[in-house]
Design an enzyme around this catalytic site. Structure first.
Site, PDB file in Angstrom:
ATOM      1  N   HIS A 403       0.808  -1.217   0.000  1.00  0.00           N
ATOM      2  CA  HIS A 403       0.000   0.000   0.000  1.00  0.00           C
ATOM      3  C   HIS A 403       0.848   1.278   0.000  1.00  0.00           C
ATOM      4  O   HIS A 403       0.298   2.381  -0.098  1.00  0.00           O
ATOM      5  CB  HIS A 403      -0.941   0.003   1.209  1.00  0.00           C
ATOM      6  CG  HIS A 403      -2.274   0.632   0.925  1.00  0.00           C
ATOM      7  ND1 HIS A 403      -2.505   1.456  -0.164  1.00  0.00           N
ATOM      8  CD2 HIS A 403      -3.458   0.557   1.576  1.00  0.00           C
ATOM      9  CE1 HIS A 403      -3.766   1.861  -0.154  1.00  0.00           C
ATOM     10  NE2 HIS A 403      -4.368   1.342   0.894  1.00  0.00           N
ATOM     11  N   ASP A 407      -2.312   1.745  -4.596  1.00  0.00           N
ATOM     12  CA  ASP A 407      -3.563   2.107  -3.931  1.00  0.00           C
ATOM     13  C   ASP A 407      -4.672   1.121  -4.322  1.00  0.00           C
ATOM     14  O   ASP A 407      -4.508   0.294  -5.226  1.00  0.00           O
ATOM     15  CB  ASP A 407      -3.968   3.530  -4.295  1.00  0.00           C
ATOM     16  CG  ASP A 407      -3.010   4.561  -3.719  1.00  0.00           C
ATOM     17  OD1 ASP A 407      -2.504   4.316  -2.603  1.00  0.00           O
ATOM     18  OD2 ASP A 407      -2.768   5.587  -4.370  1.00  0.00           O
TER      19      ASP A 407
END
Length: 431
Positions: A403, A407
């Protein structure tokens, strides 16, 4: 007298060093040309290294567990001494000629010359470097800031130790009982060991490397996992109808794996930012699409052979490559180059009957795809005459991604695209 230098051989284009696993001969032993005298390891692949000539070993310069660069001299062999077991000239180590390689090499090992460091660090970190970084409490960014002296700036063991030696600020203190134990007041849970019932099994070298790599990945990348379910009925029917003809024409088994690799490679072309690595504050976008295949070994360990340039291969070539890598993995015949350079990894957890999985990212990649078991079940489908219930072949896909740089939109879009390629498989694909 003719002395032959026995050097660490080159075992692949991207291999710059290897670890000594075991010496099969000692100083003073006679060896024959092409006889294996030392076993070495490159990452998870073990290799036997034969003697270049017949003769008597007069010197061994490295001991077990030493990391040796390609081209460095491992030992010296007197090719005139083959007729006698021990050279006539007295040797300082004559009294210990039958001792272990460790004893022999402590007196003979010659320190490596100082290597001029390159200015561009290599983002790739080998399992050995990862292990050292964990033991020395180095962060990822700090390790990747070290200038590497290996090929293409790759960071070597000596580079890390030189960095630690010249570090301008003190290392944080580490617990003495567990060098990966987090700072916490919570006591370490006690392990209940029942004498006479429970047993202790020491991790082998590969399992230790896997353990270190997995812990490092979880500590480095904030993992997020997304799931989708795909209808692969058309794909399954096509494969079942054509696998015999495919084998007859190409002399290769047609499994689902090359089809999965093909779908992933196509999706990476559509979403190239999933095919990246993180280097500090920079993102390295890889042009080559090299798909790693997590493969279980008979020992229970895991290895990841790599399908290089998967997007450039047609299905027959993918099938041939996948079958070769899978067979070589299980028979211990993988070459060092065949487990190097992956940019994205897939793990077929369905092979073991798992419905889905939450895989751990294979560093330094930023995503890994797990493919669950294909199961038939009743599903509601839309037809021209309305909704109907039909028996369909369904499968879960799960994508774990880093992450920091991936995204939810990118991860979800990529995962959906892989599913689309599987669901929309062209049943008119030519063999």
């Amino acid at each position: 007298m003719p002395i032959t230098e026995f050097k660490m051989p080159k075992m692949g284009e991207s291999i710059t060093e290897a670890t000594i696993i075991n010496w099969l001969k000692n100083v003073g032993d006679t060896v024959m040309a092409e006889e294996t005298i030392v076993e070495v390891a490159t990452d998870k692949v073990d290799n036997d290294v034969p003697a270049p000539v017949s003769g008597v070993i007069t010197e061994i310069r490295f001991k077990k567990d030493d990391i040796v660069k390609v081209g460095e001299v491992l030992a010296l062999i007197d090719s005139e001494g083959v007729e006698s077991q021990v050279p006539t000239a007295p040797r300082p180590d004559a009294e210990t000629s039958s001792a272990s390689p460790k004893t022999q090499t402590e007196d003979h090992k010659i320190p490596n010359p100082e290597v001029k460091l390159k200015t561009n660090p290599d983002a790739f970190l080998s399992p050995l470097i990862i292990s050292i970084a964990q033991k020395e409490n180095l962060s990822l960014e700090e390790v990747q800031s070290i200038q590497g002296s290996g090929a293409d700036g790759r960071i070597q063991k000596s580079d890390v130790f030189n960095y630690l030696k010249n570090r301008k600020y003190a290392l944080p203190s580490r617990p003495t009982t567990d060098n990966r134990q987090p700072t916490t007041d919570f006591p370490k849970p006690k392990i209940n060991f029942v004498e006479g019932k429970d047993r202790i099994v020491e991790m082998d070298r590969m399992r230790k490397m896997i353990a270190d790599h997995m812990v490092y990945s979880k500590q480095t990348s904030p993992h997020v996992t997304s799931y989708i379910e795909v209808d692969v009925t058309n794909l399954v029917n096509w494969r079942n109808a054509n696998k015999d003809a495919f084998a007859a024409k190409h002399n290769e088994k047609l499994t689902f794996t090359p089809i999965f690799v093909d779908a992933v490679a196509k999706a990476i072309v559509d979403f190239p930012m999933i095919n990246v690595s993180v280097d500090g504050k920079n993102i390295i976008v890889h042009q080559d699409i090299n798909i790693g295949m997590a493969t279980a070994l008979p020992s229970g360990n895991l290895i990841v052979p790599v399908v290089k340039n998967a997007n450039e291969k047609k299905l027959p070539e993918l099938a041939k490559t996948v079958n070769h890598l899978a067979d070589s993995s299980r028979t211990g015949k993988l070459k060092p180059d065949e487990i190097q350079g992956s940019t994205f990894t897939i793990s077929n957890v369905g092979t073991f009957g798992s419905l889905m999985g939450t895989p751990i990212i294979n560093q330094p990649e930023v995503a890994i795809l797990a493919l669950g078991i294909i199961k038939k079940r009743p599903e509601v489908i839309e037809t021209e005459s309305g909704d109907e219930i039909a028996i369909r072949s369904m499968m879960f896909l799960s994508l774990s991604f880093d992450h920091r740089v991936v995204d939810g939109f990118l991860g979800g879009s990529f995962l959906r695209k892989v599913g689309d390629y599987l669901e929309q498989f062209d049943i008119n694909t030519t063999l």
